[in-house]
Design a protein around this motif. Structure first.
Motif, mmCIF file in Angstrom:
data_model
loop_
_atom_site.group_PDB
_atom_site.id
_atom_site.type_symbol
_atom_site.label_atom_id
_atom_site.label_comp_id
_atom_site.label_asym_id
_atom_site.label_seq_id
_atom_site.Cartn_x
_atom_site.Cartn_y
_atom_site.Cartn_z
ATOM 1 N N GLY A 1 0.218 2.625 3.652
ATOM 2 C CA GLY A 1 -1.241 2.810 3.594
ATOM 3 C C GLY A 1 -1.877 1.533 3.066
ATOM 4 O O GLY A 1 -2.744 1.557 2.204
ATOM 5 N N ASP B 1 -3.966 2.975 10.561
ATOM 6 C CA ASP B 1 -5.210 2.489 11.173
ATOM 7 C C ASP B 1 -4.994 1.081 11.728
ATOM 8 O O ASP B 1 -4.896 0.109 10.978
ATOM 9 C CB ASP B 1 -6.309 2.505 10.100
ATOM 10 C CG ASP B 1 -7.689 2.179 10.651
ATOM 11 O OD1 ASP B 1 -7.781 1.319 11.559
ATOM 12 O OD2 ASP B 1 -8.665 2.775 10.173
ATOM 13 N N ASN C 1 -5.609 10.520 -0.573
ATOM 14 C CA ASN C 1 -6.228 10.792 0.728
ATOM 15 C C ASN C 1 -5.366 11.653 1.641
ATOM 16 O O ASN C 1 -5.737 11.892 2.781
ATOM 17 C CB ASN C 1 -6.511 9.457 1.439
ATOM 18 C CG ASN C 1 -7.580 8.670 0.715
ATOM 19 O OD1 ASN C 1 -8.697 9.152 0.594
ATOM 20 N ND2 ASN C 1 -7.249 7.500 0.212
ATOM 21 N N ALA D 1 2.568 7.722 7.038
ATOM 22 C CA ALA D 1 3.248 7.789 5.742
ATOM 23 C C ALA D 1 4.191 8.980 5.634
ATOM 24 O O ALA D 1 5.152 8.944 4.861
ATOM 25 C CB ALA D 1 2.199 7.878 4.632
ATOM 26 N N GLY E 1 2.057 3.090 11.504
ATOM 27 C CA GLY E 1 2.905 4.268 11.301
ATOM 28 C C GLY E 1 2.260 5.267 10.368
ATOM 29 O O GLY E 1 1.228 5.001 9.754
ATOM 30 N N MET F 1 -7.695 12.243 9.398
ATOM 31 C CA MET F 1 -7.431 11.168 8.430
ATOM 32 C C MET F 1 -8.755 10.533 7.977
ATOM 33 O O MET F 1 -9.614 10.250 8.795
ATOM 34 C CB MET F 1 -6.550 10.100 9.104
ATOM 35 C CG MET F 1 -6.138 8.991 8.173
ATOM 36 S SD MET F 1 -5.032 7.801 8.959
ATOM 37 C CE MET F 1 -6.183 6.733 9.800
ATOM 38 N N ALA G 1 -3.774 4.015 -3.709
ATOM 39 C CA ALA G 1 -4.909 4.821 -3.236
ATOM 40 C C ALA G 1 -4.632 5.456 -1.879
ATOM 41 O O ALA G 1 -5.533 5.583 -1.054
ATOM 42 C CB ALA G 1 -6.188 3.980 -3.191
ATOM 43 N N LEU H 1 2.326 -1.286 6.046
ATOM 44 C CA LEU H 1 2.242 -0.217 7.054
ATOM 45 C C LEU H 1 0.940 0.548 6.875
ATOM 46 O O LEU H 1 0.536 0.834 5.749
ATOM 47 C CB LEU H 1 3.427 0.742 6.906
ATOM 48 C CG LEU H 1 3.392 1.952 7.854
ATOM 49 C CD1 LEU H 1 4.785 2.230 8.427
ATOM 50 C CD2 LEU H 1 2.860 3.213 7.172
ATOM 51 N N GLY I 1 -3.885 -0.617 4.346
ATOM 52 C CA GLY I 1 -5.281 -0.943 4.680
ATOM 53 C C GLY I 1 -5.400 -2.385 5.112
ATOM 54 O O GLY I 1 -4.701 -2.860 6.027
HETATM 55 C C1 LIG Z 1 -8.137 3.977 0.214
HETATM 56 S S1 LIG Z 1 -7.253 3.127 1.455
HETATM 57 C C2 LIG Z 1 -6.172 2.136 0.468
HETATM 58 C C3 LIG Z 1 -5.787 0.845 1.140
HETATM 59 C C4 LIG Z 1 -4.954 -0.099 0.270
HETATM 60 N N1 LIG Z 1 -3.722 0.518 -0.177
HETATM 61 C C5 LIG Z 1 -5.758 -0.577 -0.917
HETATM 62 O O1 LIG Z 1 -5.604 -0.028 -2.015
HETATM 63 O O2 LIG Z 1 -6.614 -1.468 -0.722
HETATM 64 C C6 LIG Z 1 -6.146 4.345 2.136
HETATM 65 C C7 LIG Z 1 -5.352 3.796 3.317
HETATM 66 O O3 LIG Z 1 -4.384 4.752 3.723
HETATM 67 C C8 LIG Z 1 -4.347 4.778 5.137
HETATM 68 N N2 LIG Z 1 -3.800 6.086 5.544
HETATM 69 C C9 LIG Z 1 -4.377 7.304 5.422
HETATM 70 N N3 LIG Z 1 -3.549 8.268 5.861
HETATM 71 C C10 LIG Z 1 -2.397 7.638 6.260
HETATM 72 C C11 LIG Z 1 -1.167 8.087 6.775
HETATM 73 N N4 LIG Z 1 -0.920 9.390 6.999
HETATM 74 N N5 LIG Z 1 -0.219 7.168 7.051
HETATM 75 C C12 LIG Z 1 -0.442 5.848 6.835
HETATM 76 N N6 LIG Z 1 -1.598 5.363 6.346
HETATM 77 C C13 LIG Z 1 -2.570 6.243 6.057
HETATM 78 C C14 LIG Z 1 -5.781 4.527 5.559
HETATM 79 O O4 LIG Z 1 -5.866 4.053 6.893
HETATM 80 C C15 LIG Z 1 -6.210 3.484 4.537
HETATM 81 O O5 LIG Z 1 -5.916 2.196 4.971
#
Ligand SMILES: C[S@@+](CC[C@H](N)C(=O)[O-])C[C@H]1O[C@@H](n2cnc3c(N)ncnc32)[C@H](O)[C@@H]1O
Length: 261
Positions: free
Chosen positions: A39, A63, A100, A79, A77, A1, A96, A60, A41
């Motif tokens: 996700g 991290d 990823n 996604a 959890g 991740m 965003a 959710l 963040g």
């Molecule tokens: C670029 S950040 C975006 C954070 C927030 N949505 C924003 O726009 O400020 C991507 C987020 O997705 C989370 N993430 C990545 N893979 C994930 C997964 N499989 N399940 C849940 N969260 C995940 C990361 O920990 C990170 O917080």
């Protein structure tokens, strides 16, 4: 991740959605009862959702450290395996996140399972980011660095509009809108802007992307060349900062794709 720092998310999202919430119209936030921000963040979008909806917004993320920056309710959890019963929310949204993930369609299918009304994704198209700067050559170098970075990533960071993914997940698109997020550096310079320019001049900024860039076509020598050009741009920016003439605008297009179930 792929990991993100809280500082990166807080600074890159500063001011986001302040004056353009019209692009979120299809989310119908004013009538939501229970929203899931996947996700999340540090909760930059969560805060916007909480301000706009009368309902509860649950954040959710996978991290734990980032989630500590978000006020409850929040949940740890994945996604692609959401820890909720089917139809538990009337809106599931992410920002965003899909850019990823190696399996964005799998995540969308999971969003559709736990939502009973709408699914919305807000994703950047990093291939059409533009930079304008008072430092000659900064825009061209930033474009080159982005392109070398894209070569090394294994997810679709240029996703933007997600209609094809929605179709693959069996979702009917209600609408797509675009929001250009502008990050402007100008006097009086914020502490975050100063830090970002210092990191450019020291090479620390580009260094954080070394591993990803080298995973693509770039050789170590080419990376070192990029890094020294990057540092020269940073030094020129610091000179301009001293007489207050440095200005930079970065525009990142985000697309909001919404489906009804
Ligand atoms: C670029 S950040 C975006 C954070 C927030 N949505 C924003 O726009 O400020 C991507 C987020 O997705 C989370 N993430 C990545 N893979 C994930 C997964 N499989 N399940 C849940 N969260 C995940 C990361 O920990 C990170 O917080």
């Amino acid at each position: 991740m792929r990991r993100f720092t809280a500082e990166y998310l807080e600074t890159t999202r500063a001011g986001m959605w302040d004056d353009s919430r019209a692009a979120l119209a299809d989310l119908a936030l004013d009538s939501r009862e229970r929203v899931l921000d996947v996700g999340a963040g540090t909760g930059e979008l969560t805060q916007v959702l909480r301000a706009e909806t009368p309902g509860e917004v649950l954040a959710l993320d996978a991290d734990r450290e980032l989630l500590e920056h978000v006020d409850p309710p929040r949940a740890l959890g994945d996604a692609t395996r959401l820890p909720f019963r089917s139809g538990a929310f009337d809106l599931v949204v992410c920002q965003a996140l899909l850019v990823n993930l190696p399996d964005p369609v799998g995540a969308l299918e999971e969003f559709a399972r736990v939502s009973r009304d709408r699914v919305a994704v807000i994703e950047p198209d990093n291939s059409t980011v533009t930079v304008e700067s008072t430092v000659e050559g900064e825009a061209v170098l930033a474009k080159r660095a982005r392109s070398l970075y894209f070569d090394g990533v294994d997810t679709d960071v240029t996703m933007g509009e997600a209609s094809d993914l929605f179709a693959a997940a069996g979702l009917d698109v209600l609408g797509v809108s675009r929001y250009d997020h502008q990050r402007i550096t100008e006097p009086p310079y914020s502490e975050q802007a100063l830090e970002s320019i210092r990191r450019k001049a020291s090479g620390a900024g580009i260094e954080t992307n070394r591993e990803t860039i080298l995973a693509g076509e770039t050789t170590p020598d080419e990376f070192d060349d990029l890094r020294s050009q990057w540092r020269a741009i940073g030094r020129e920016a610091i000179e301009q900062l001293q007489d207050g003439s440095y200005q930079r605008t970065e525009t990142i297009p985000f697309y909001v794709t919404v489906a009804t179930l």
